[in-house]
Every structure is written in C-alpha cells, then in structure tokens.
Design a protein around this motif. Structure first.
Motif, PDB file in Angstrom:
ATOM      1  N   GLU A   1      -8.110 -11.296  75.705  1.00 57.49           N
ATOM      2  CA  GLU A   1      -8.373 -10.637  76.982  1.00 57.49           C
ATOM      3  C   GLU A   1      -7.140  -9.819  77.355  1.00 57.49           C
ATOM      4  O   GLU A   1      -6.033 -10.363  77.463  1.00 57.49           O
ATOM      5  N   LYS A   2      -7.371  -8.517  77.507  1.00 58.31           N
ATOM      6  CA  LYS A   2      -6.278  -7.622  77.866  1.00 58.31           C
ATOM      7  C   LYS A   2      -6.704  -6.808  79.076  1.00 58.31           C
ATOM      8  O   LYS A   2      -7.688  -6.060  79.019  1.00 58.31           O
TER       9      LYS A   2
ATOM     10  N   GLY B   1      -8.259  -7.513  81.728  1.00 60.70           N
ATOM     11  CA  GLY B   1      -9.592  -7.785  82.224  1.00 60.70           C
ATOM     12  C   GLY B   1     -10.720  -7.495  81.255  1.00 60.70           C
ATOM     13  O   GLY B   1     -11.885  -7.709  81.603  1.00 60.70           O
ATOM     14  N   SER B   2     -10.409  -6.993  80.069  1.00 59.21           N
ATOM     15  CA  SER B   2     -11.466  -6.728  79.092  1.00 59.21           C
ATOM     16  C   SER B   2     -11.141  -7.424  77.775  1.00 59.21           C
ATOM     17  O   SER B   2      -9.988  -7.757  77.501  1.00 59.21           O
ATOM     18  N   LEU B   3     -12.185  -7.622  76.982  1.00 59.85           N
ATOM     19  CA  LEU B   3     -12.008  -8.284  75.693  1.00 59.85           C
ATOM     20  C   LEU B   3     -11.830  -7.228  74.604  1.00 59.85           C
ATOM     21  O   LEU B   3     -12.627  -6.288  74.505  1.00 59.85           O
ATOM     22  N   ARG B   4     -10.784  -7.425  73.818  1.00 57.07           N
ATOM     23  CA  ARG B   4     -10.524  -6.525  72.703  1.00 57.07           C
ATOM     24  C   ARG B   4     -10.113  -7.344  71.498  1.00 57.07           C
ATOM     25  O   ARG B   4      -9.556  -8.432  71.642  1.00 57.07           O
ATOM     26  N   SER B   5     -10.386  -6.790  70.306  1.00 58.03           N
ATOM     27  CA  SER B   5     -10.022  -7.484  69.067  1.00 58.03           C
ATOM     28  C   SER B   5      -8.818  -6.817  68.424  1.00 58.03           C
ATOM     29  O   SER B   5      -8.725  -5.582  68.373  1.00 58.03           O
TER      30      SER B   5
ATOM     31  N   THR C   1      -9.983 -11.961  69.033  1.00 58.52           N
ATOM     32  CA  THR C   1     -10.371 -11.396  70.315  1.00 58.52           C
ATOM     33  C   THR C   1      -9.485 -11.976  71.416  1.00 58.52           C
ATOM     34  O   THR C   1      -9.335 -13.196  71.511  1.00 58.52           O
TER      35      THR C   1
END
Length: 123
Positions: A102-103, A105-109, A100
């Motif tokens: 942070e891209k 401003g959001s969290l992505r896996s 995971t």
C-alpha cells in the motif's frame, strides 16, 4: 520497505543436494510471485524456478526433475530444494518476489531482489 533474506547456499560435490530459503519481511499486503534466479560469472541472470500465489510453478528446462520450488505463504518464505547438483549449477542464486504494497492509499506491486547466495558444485 521490504527485505528478502536468503540462506542455504554453500559448497557441495556433484550429485549432492542443497536447500535454499528466502524469507520476505516488511510492509507486505500480499506476495504475488516468488522465485529464484541465478547468475554465473560472465553470464546473464536467468530464471531457475518460480511459484505464484495460487501455487502454480514454473521451472527452467535445465532444472526440471532435479529442483523443487515450494512456498510457505504464512511465513512469506520460498524454498528451492536442489538435487543431483552439477558443476554447471554453480552460480550466485537470487531470490525474487513480486509484492503488493500500500503506497499513498493505493495498492501497487513492486519487484524485489535478495542479496544473493553462492552455490558452488565441485566435480
């Protein structure tokens, strides 16, 4: 960016042992899952073992009772202790991780792969 750096491969006689290590580094919020896959010449890549963040493990039938996967969460490192090695275990072993980040401003896996480490078992 994330890097997975593997080590520990080599040449061993049948019945011997090797321990693989894989360390993850870079922009990491958390590591959801780490594991090992392998690919022998002319064959598809296959799952060997994996461990999730809670500590649960999953093994392929062909390595049960011979290989042990473990993880050092503080060091973002996964290990694969391989015992009672057989010639058919010869393959390029790849570390795999679901990480995971942070891209924007959001969290992505995202899934990442190491470069592979060669394991050769002689008969």
């Amino acid at each position: 960016q994330v890097r997975l750096v593997e080590s520990g491969g080599g040449l061993v006689q049948a019945g011997g042992s090797l321990k693989l290590s894989c360390a993850a580094s870079g922009s990491i919020v958390s590591i959801n899952r780490m594991g090992w896959y392998r690919q022998a010449p002319g064959k598809q890549r296959e799952l060997v073992a994996q461990v999730v963040s809670g500590g649960s493990t999953n093994y392929a039938d062909f390595v049960k009772d011979r290989f042990i996967i473990s993880r050092d969460n503080a060091a973002n490192t996964v290990y694969l202790q391989m015992n009672s090695l057989k010639p058919e275990d010869t393959a390029l072993y790849y570390c795999n991780a679901l990480i995971t980040q942070e891209k924007l401003g959001s969290l992505r896996s995202f899934q990442y792969w190491g470069q592979g480490t060669q394991v050769t078992v002689s008969s």
